[in-house]
Design a protein around this motif. Structure first.
Motif, mmCIF file in Angstrom:
data_model
loop_
_atom_site.group_PDB
_atom_site.id
_atom_site.type_symbol
_atom_site.label_atom_id
_atom_site.label_comp_id
_atom_site.label_asym_id
_atom_site.label_seq_id
_atom_site.Cartn_x
_atom_site.Cartn_y
_atom_site.Cartn_z
ATOM 1 N N HIS A 1 0.854 -1.182 0.000
ATOM 2 C CA HIS A 1 0.000 0.000 0.000
ATOM 3 C C HIS A 1 0.893 1.236 0.000
ATOM 4 N N GLU A 2 0.702 2.095 -0.990
ATOM 5 C CA GLU A 2 1.521 3.294 -1.128
ATOM 6 C C GLU A 2 0.636 4.536 -1.093
ATOM 7 N N THR A 3 1.170 5.610 -0.567
ATOM 8 C CA THR A 3 0.494 6.907 -0.622
ATOM 9 C C THR A 3 1.441 7.914 -1.259
ATOM 10 N N GLU A 4 0.869 8.809 -2.040
ATOM 11 C CA GLU A 4 1.686 9.809 -2.738
ATOM 12 C C GLU A 4 0.927 11.132 -2.782
ATOM 13 N N ASP A 5 1.638 12.198 -2.494
ATOM 14 C CA ASP A 5 1.062 13.543 -2.546
ATOM 15 C C ASP A 5 1.265 14.100 -3.947
ATOM 16 N N ILE A 6 0.188 14.197 -4.718
ATOM 17 C CA ILE A 6 0.257 14.711 -6.091
ATOM 18 C C ILE A 6 -0.555 15.993 -6.167
ATOM 19 N N ASP A 7 0.151 17.106 -6.310
ATOM 20 C CA ASP A 7 -0.490 18.420 -6.411
ATOM 21 C C ASP A 7 -1.458 18.672 -5.253
ATOM 22 N N GLY A 8 -1.022 18.292 -4.056
ATOM 23 C CA GLY A 8 -1.825 18.565 -2.880
ATOM 24 C C GLY A 8 -2.907 17.551 -2.593
ATOM 25 N N GLU A 9 -2.988 16.499 -3.403
ATOM 26 C CA GLU A 9 -3.986 15.444 -3.182
ATOM 27 C C GLU A 9 -3.270 14.142 -2.828
ATOM 28 N N ILE A 10 -3.716 13.487 -1.744
ATOM 29 C CA ILE A 10 -3.116 12.223 -1.317
ATOM 30 C C ILE A 10 -3.726 11.086 -2.136
ATOM 31 N N ILE A 11 -2.888 10.424 -2.913
ATOM 32 C CA ILE A 11 -3.318 9.316 -3.762
ATOM 33 C C ILE A 11 -2.888 8.003 -3.113
ATOM 34 N N HIS A 12 -3.835 7.061 -3.026
ATOM 35 C CA HIS A 12 -3.539 5.740 -2.471
ATOM 36 C C HIS A 12 -3.431 4.742 -3.624
ATOM 37 N N ARG A 13 -2.451 3.866 -3.523
ATOM 38 C CA ARG A 13 -2.224 2.894 -4.591
ATOM 39 C C ARG A 13 -1.906 1.533 -3.954
ATOM 40 N N ASN A 14 -2.656 0.511 -4.358
ATOM 41 C CA ASN A 14 -2.424 -0.842 -3.859
ATOM 42 C C ASN A 14 -1.851 -1.718 -4.965
ATOM 43 N N SER A 15 -0.928 -2.603 -4.581
ATOM 44 C CA SER A 15 -0.323 -3.488 -5.575
ATOM 45 C C SER A 15 0.151 -4.765 -4.900
ATOM 46 N N ILE A 16 0.602 -5.685 -5.713
ATOM 47 C CA ILE A 16 1.131 -6.956 -5.216
ATOM 48 C C ILE A 16 2.550 -7.122 -5.722
ATOM 49 N N GLN A 17 3.408 -7.576 -4.851
ATOM 50 C CA GLN A 17 4.797 -7.832 -5.221
ATOM 51 C C GLN A 17 5.036 -9.337 -5.144
ATOM 52 N N ILE A 18 5.409 -9.942 -6.269
ATOM 53 C CA ILE A 18 5.703 -11.373 -6.285
ATOM 54 C C ILE A 18 7.124 -11.600 -6.771
ATOM 55 N N SER A 19 7.725 -12.690 -6.319
ATOM 56 C CA SER A 19 9.099 -13.003 -6.701
ATOM 57 C C SER A 19 9.221 -14.352 -7.384
ATOM 58 N N LYS A 20 8.121 -15.126 -7.406
ATOM 59 C CA LYS A 20 8.143 -16.431 -8.073
ATOM 60 C C LYS A 20 6.724 -16.809 -8.482
ATOM 61 N N TYR A 21 6.631 -17.607 -9.534
ATOM 62 C CA TYR A 21 5.321 -17.998 -10.052
ATOM 63 C C TYR A 21 5.325 -19.393 -10.681
ATOM 64 N N LEU A 22 6.305 -19.719 -11.484
ATOM 65 C CA LEU A 22 6.265 -20.911 -12.328
ATOM 66 C C LEU A 22 6.429 -22.225 -11.562
ATOM 67 N N THR A 23 7.213 -22.251 -10.518
ATOM 68 C CA THR A 23 7.533 -23.500 -9.837
ATOM 69 C C THR A 23 6.437 -23.910 -8.861
ATOM 70 N N PRO A 24 5.873 -25.121 -9.006
ATOM 71 C CA PRO A 24 4.886 -25.604 -8.030
ATOM 72 C C PRO A 24 5.511 -25.691 -6.642
ATOM 73 N N GLU A 25 4.721 -25.352 -5.617
ATOM 74 C CA GLU A 25 5.293 -25.300 -4.280
ATOM 75 C C GLU A 25 4.209 -25.419 -3.222
ATOM 76 N N PRO A 26 4.389 -26.300 -2.230
ATOM 77 C CA PRO A 26 3.471 -26.327 -1.085
ATOM 78 C C PRO A 26 3.887 -25.296 -0.055
ATOM 79 N N TYR A 27 2.914 -24.719 0.625
ATOM 80 C CA TYR A 27 3.216 -23.778 1.698
ATOM 81 C C TYR A 27 2.035 -23.732 2.657
ATOM 82 N N LYS A 28 2.275 -23.276 3.874
ATOM 83 C CA LYS A 28 1.232 -23.193 4.871
ATOM 84 C C LYS A 28 0.567 -21.822 4.825
ATOM 85 N N ALA A 29 -0.747 -21.812 5.043
ATOM 86 C CA ALA A 29 -1.495 -20.559 4.974
ATOM 87 C C ALA A 29 -2.650 -20.594 5.953
#
Length: 262
Positions: free
Chosen positions: A170-198
């Motif tokens: 979650h990012e916030t940025e002040d653009i011309d006096g208006e606070i803009i909120h921006r949400n995104s996802i950061q991933i570092s891997k995708y192709l390899t199958p993998e078990p994990y706990k959640a």
């Protein structure tokens, strides 16, 4: 015992331990995630015409099984958690003639195939594939269980955006006096199958295993088995007023796919 067998047993035992907590949480109406994202897209792709035989894979407490009956279907539903099937039966007493519940392991091809060759008009699996250690036996068995031109509709957490170790930013940025909120996802891997706990529901007794697989992994298994992909939905939540928390408006949290037997 092989490490894979240990993982399979551990995965199943964790779901049985979580079963009652999940049933209490989901209740009769399920949660917003299922009501707003999963159910509408699944029903759209499943296209239940009434008086059809439908297989509900990993049915949990039977929420969607009962919905299928409301749409006119006859249902066979299974889960590998005996506790979950017990809860499903308790919640489905008035549907005794329309739903047949069974305890079956989705990784056991021989048990699955005994449900009946070419018996079902369609099959559905709501948010279950990523919880199953090995989906190959299930895909092969469902192909045999479906009638010609039968459809298999299933939903999963979107593997492109919910990978092991993915970060919500979650990012916030002040653009011309208006606070803009921006949400995104950061991933570092995708192709390899993998078990994990959640943790799927905050407060559940123990974390459960999830099994990350790429879209190409799933597509390859279905294509090799004799299915074609002929439907896909990527639902997201309806936009609400920004509350500075992570949203799923432009990034779909799930994907719903329809594969058809040819």
């Amino acid at each position: 015992m092989s490490e894979w067998k240990k993982l399979l047993r551990d995965s199943q035992s964790r779901w049985d331990e979580n079963a009652e907590y999940w049933d209490d949480y989901m209740g009769e109406k399920s949660n917003q995630f299922h009501r707003e994202l999963i159910r509408p897209s699944t029903e759209k792709l499943l296209q239940v015409a009434g008086n059809e035989a439908i297989l509900d894979v990993a049915c949990g407490n039977g929420n969607f099984s009962r919905r299928l009956v409301e749409l006119g279907a006859q249902v066979v539903a299974f889960d590998y958690s005996p506790k979950m099937i017990e809860r499903a039966k308790l919640r489905s007493k008035e549907y005794i003639n329309q739903i047949e519940y069974k305890v079956i392991d989705a990784t056991d091809y021989n048990s699955l195939i005994q449900l009946g060759y070419a018996k079902f008009d369609s099959a559905v699996a709501n948010m279950a594939f990523m919880d199953i250690a090995d989906v190959t036996p299930l895909i092969k068995a469902v192909h045999e269980l479906l009638k010609p031109n039968g459809a298999f509709v299933f939903s999963i957490t979107h593997p492109c955006f919910q990978t092991p170790g993915a970060r919500k930013v979650h990012e916030t940025e002040d653009i011309d006096g208006e606070i803009i909120h921006r949400n995104s996802i950061q991933i570092s891997k995708y192709l390899t199958p993998e078990p994990y706990k959640a943790v799927g529901i905050k407060g559940q007794p123990v974390p459960h295993f999830m099994f990350h697989r790429s879209l190409s992994y799933y597509f390859g298994l279905f294509f090799q088995t004799g299915f074609v992909l002929d439907g896909m939905e990527e639902p997201s939540f309806s936009h609400v007023k920004e509350n500075n928390t992570f949203d799923w408006y432009e990034i779909p949290p799930v994907i719903v796919l329809r594969f058809r037997k040819i």
